[in-house]
Design an enzyme around this catalytic site. Sequence first.
Site, mmCIF file in Angstrom:
data_model
loop_
_atom_site.group_PDB
_atom_site.id
_atom_site.type_symbol
_atom_site.label_atom_id
_atom_site.label_comp_id
_atom_site.label_asym_id
_atom_site.label_seq_id
_atom_site.Cartn_x
_atom_site.Cartn_y
_atom_site.Cartn_z
ATOM 1 N N MET A 30 0.849 -1.194 0.000
ATOM 2 C CA MET A 30 0.000 0.000 0.000
ATOM 3 C C MET A 30 0.887 1.247 0.000
ATOM 4 O O MET A 30 0.433 2.344 0.318
ATOM 5 C CB MET A 30 -0.945 -0.011 1.199
ATOM 6 C CG MET A 30 -1.899 -1.206 1.142
ATOM 7 S SD MET A 30 -3.405 -0.984 2.077
ATOM 8 C CE MET A 30 -2.766 -0.741 3.708
ATOM 9 N N HIS A 37 9.670 -3.330 3.276
ATOM 10 C CA HIS A 37 9.178 -3.609 1.919
ATOM 11 C C HIS A 37 10.344 -3.958 0.989
ATOM 12 O O HIS A 37 10.229 -4.828 0.135
ATOM 13 C CB HIS A 37 8.474 -2.373 1.345
ATOM 14 C CG HIS A 37 7.209 -2.004 2.036
ATOM 15 N ND1 HIS A 37 7.094 -0.882 2.815
ATOM 16 C CD2 HIS A 37 5.993 -2.600 2.067
ATOM 17 C CE1 HIS A 37 5.864 -0.792 3.284
ATOM 18 N NE2 HIS A 37 5.178 -1.826 2.858
ATOM 19 N N LYS A 151 5.244 -9.890 9.498
ATOM 20 C CA LYS A 151 4.651 -8.994 10.514
ATOM 21 C C LYS A 151 3.131 -9.141 10.493
ATOM 22 O O LYS A 151 2.494 -9.160 11.530
ATOM 23 C CB LYS A 151 5.038 -7.542 10.271
ATOM 24 C CG LYS A 151 4.442 -6.635 11.345
ATOM 25 C CD LYS A 151 4.849 -5.214 11.178
ATOM 26 C CE LYS A 151 4.131 -4.520 10.052
ATOM 27 N NZ LYS A 151 2.693 -4.268 10.325
ATOM 28 N N SER A 188 4.388 1.019 7.968
ATOM 29 C CA SER A 188 4.060 2.330 7.398
ATOM 30 C C SER A 188 3.361 3.197 8.430
ATOM 31 O O SER A 188 3.344 4.415 8.308
ATOM 32 C CB SER A 188 3.155 2.161 6.182
ATOM 33 O OG SER A 188 3.812 1.390 5.213
#
Length: 288
Positions: A30, A37, A151, A188
Amino acid sequence: MQIFHHSASVREAIAEARRAGKRIGFVPTMGNLHDGHMSLLEQARASCEFVVVSIFVNRLQFGLNEDWDRYPRTLEADSAKLQDAGCDLLFCPDEHEIYPNGMDEQTRVIVPTMTDVLCGASRPGHFEGVTTIVTKLFNIVQPDTAVFGLKDYQQLAIIRRMTEDLCIPVDIQAAPISREADGLARSSRNGFISEQERPRANQLHLSLEWVRAQLLAGRIDYAELEAAASQQIRDAGFREDYLKICNSRSLEPAADDDTELTVLGAMYTEKARLIDNVSFERQLGEER
Ligand code: PAF
């Protein structure tokens, strides 16, 4: 790196890569990309010659009172990172491209039971949004391999179940949790942690590790351990959502003789909801 906003162009580029004999690796995201990432991308690169990353902040997986509108959108910085990391194709569609008939009319993919517990209990409909978008992205990209971070342990377990149940021919790989120096899992949403909270924000990690140590020492009083760890989180000034000792495969509450365990937790800071988990095997031996 090629950047596309439309599925048709993605399909064409991927068909060409396939004709050249390349395996397709896929990392759905996202956006607001961090080192975690990037490690997913590296993992995809290890087994695939053509790596696709998608960035789409999927409203379907956010509840009405959740943070869809303030979820960080950092496309320019994300593309630069992906370019540097050697991503081959970035797919960043808009909502109309993904949900042309509107979200209310969208056909849904539902994985029963395991979506109702843990994060699913506090975020009703969340996993339905995830499984629906992941299925759509899989159908657009048709990857050989897709990499998801550990995660989001429950998400990964649900996606594995979905691909198995629906015979989706994608190899699902798990990537280790990427952590800050003090153990805080990279996310994030960490950008929503205040400066005052940040030194204590690794409490969820510390409490999960504490539970793991207790279980490895032979304790099986799960409810007491969960309550004590939740109290540690409250003592650090946060509010726990849940903290549960589970069977690693089924995500059901652990039985006394389960050997593969995962302890999962979620807690609220003032402006963020953070999740984390720890998985391990234990020997059931003399100490019990
Ligand atoms: O883990 C995420 O970032 C999202 O849930 C995913 C898998 C990209 C689906 O929107």
